[in-house]
Design an enzyme around this catalytic site. Sequence first.
Site, PDB file in Angstrom:
ATOM      1  N   ALA A   1       0.804  -1.097  -0.138  1.00 37.17           N
ATOM      2  CA  ALA A   1      -0.084  -0.076   0.011  1.00 37.17           C
ATOM      3  C   ALA A   1       0.965   1.260   0.166  1.00 37.17           C
ATOM      4  CB  ALA A   1      -1.085  -0.033   1.202  1.00 37.17           C
TER       5      ALA A   1
ATOM      6  N   GLU B   1      18.903   0.881   4.160  1.00 40.77           N
ATOM      7  CA  GLU B   1      17.991   0.712   2.779  1.00 40.77           C
ATOM      8  C   GLU B   1      18.797   1.105   1.715  1.00 40.77           C
ATOM      9  OE1 GLU B   1      14.125   1.078   3.723  1.00 40.77           O
ATOM     10  OE2 GLU B   1      13.553   1.250   1.285  1.00 40.77           O
TER      11      GLU B   1
ATOM     12  N   ASP C   1      10.565   8.216   5.601  1.00 36.09           N
ATOM     13  CA  ASP C   1       9.773   7.125   6.166  1.00 36.09           C
ATOM     14  C   ASP C   1      10.420   6.824   7.398  1.00 36.09           C
ATOM     15  OD1 ASP C   1       8.690   7.522   3.654  1.00 36.09           O
ATOM     16  OD2 ASP C   1       9.699   5.876   2.842  1.00 36.09           O
TER      17      ASP C   1
ATOM     18  N   TYR D   1      12.188   5.831  -9.583  1.00 39.24           N
ATOM     19  CA  TYR D   1      12.686   6.560  -8.349  1.00 39.24           C
ATOM     20  C   TYR D   1      14.006   7.183  -8.214  1.00 39.24           C
ATOM     21  CZ  TYR D   1      12.898   7.963  -3.451  1.00 39.24           C
ATOM     22  OH  TYR D   1      13.266   8.645  -2.208  1.00 39.24           O
TER      23      TYR D   1
END
Length: 371
Positions: free
Chosen positions: A114, A151, A163, A215
């Site tokens: 999501a 990450e 985030d 991205y």
Amino acid sequence: MRVVEAFRAAFGTDPETVWRAPGRVNLIGEHTDYNDGFVLPFAVPWGVTAAVSPRPDQTIRLLSLQGSTTEPITLATREEATGWTRYAVGVLAMLGDRVRGADIALDGDVPQGAGLSSSAALEVSVASALNELHDLGLTPMEIALLSQRAENDFVGMPCGIMDQAASALCEEGHALFLDCRTLGSRSIPLDLAAHDLRILIIDTQVHHEHAGGEYAKRRAECESAARKLGVDALRDVTDLAGALERLQGDERKRVMHVVTESHRVEALVGMLRAGATREIGALLNASHLSLRDQYEVSSPELDVAVEAAVRGGARGARMTGGGFGGSAIALVDEDRLDSVRESVAAAYAERSWTPPRFLPATPAKGAHRLS
Ligand code: GLA
């Protein structure tokens, strides 16, 4: 707690600590974080709970209640990590010699796919637990930075800080106004109920495969434009008209988005502070159009969700997160919730698309110890 029971069943002892870290939605400020601009995310009620004990050897044993097996995955070396285990192992890798092995059990309830940052929730929950167990004394922002590095450098996704910062720092009932250059932040009260409002998450249930590549491409375009303009980051563009004259094509469009979007964050924070919460919808709509037309990271499913939400009576709506699928958010008067949901569901049905999923978003608490 079921994650503690799973830990005990798999590893034969109680975990030494249990931490929970949430996912996020972003109210406004999209693709501004890696341009040193402003963002305004808030934590969602869903997250990852990590039960953790340190180990004296280098072994990492991992278990996820959402994984395909209830048997722990044992890794002799960090390089063996694949899939979701990379997010946890990446955090250990970034801690270097300060941490050896660990036993980790995870339980997550962030809706998958999501775009609500389940990976940041996983990283921050594990990093917070290890920080406590090894007495590392990291601040919540340092935990966010470490998780972002896991990450970037271990998983290989060149994300910004938003985030992880949201997951580590958010406060219940508040959005996090974050300056992604100085990393200074402020919690901004977001009492939607006091204004008879709700934020509805519309999960398109679509995730486009090329999202990761696009991205990285947007990031590279922004960096190239900044170089041409002679600034460290697009945050430093003060004369937008002048900057646009010096650029062409995609880079021109990207700069238009980033610079105006960062100003929209400041404008929206100003409105929240002034108690004009009911009036922020126009900024959300403007953000979406800019992401759709200038930054080109929306998708047909996101556009239809946003348009149908507004047609159904939402005060404003926009895609949230990286784009190319994932979720949109809509600011809705309480008495219009049904009408907005019906409008979006009907627009999807008309196109024979998988029905969207609707989730209510109330600003939740950032990373915290459970036991
Ligand atoms: C993803 C990244 C964030 C941010 C958003 C876009 O969620 O992880 O760092 O760049 O996209 O705003």
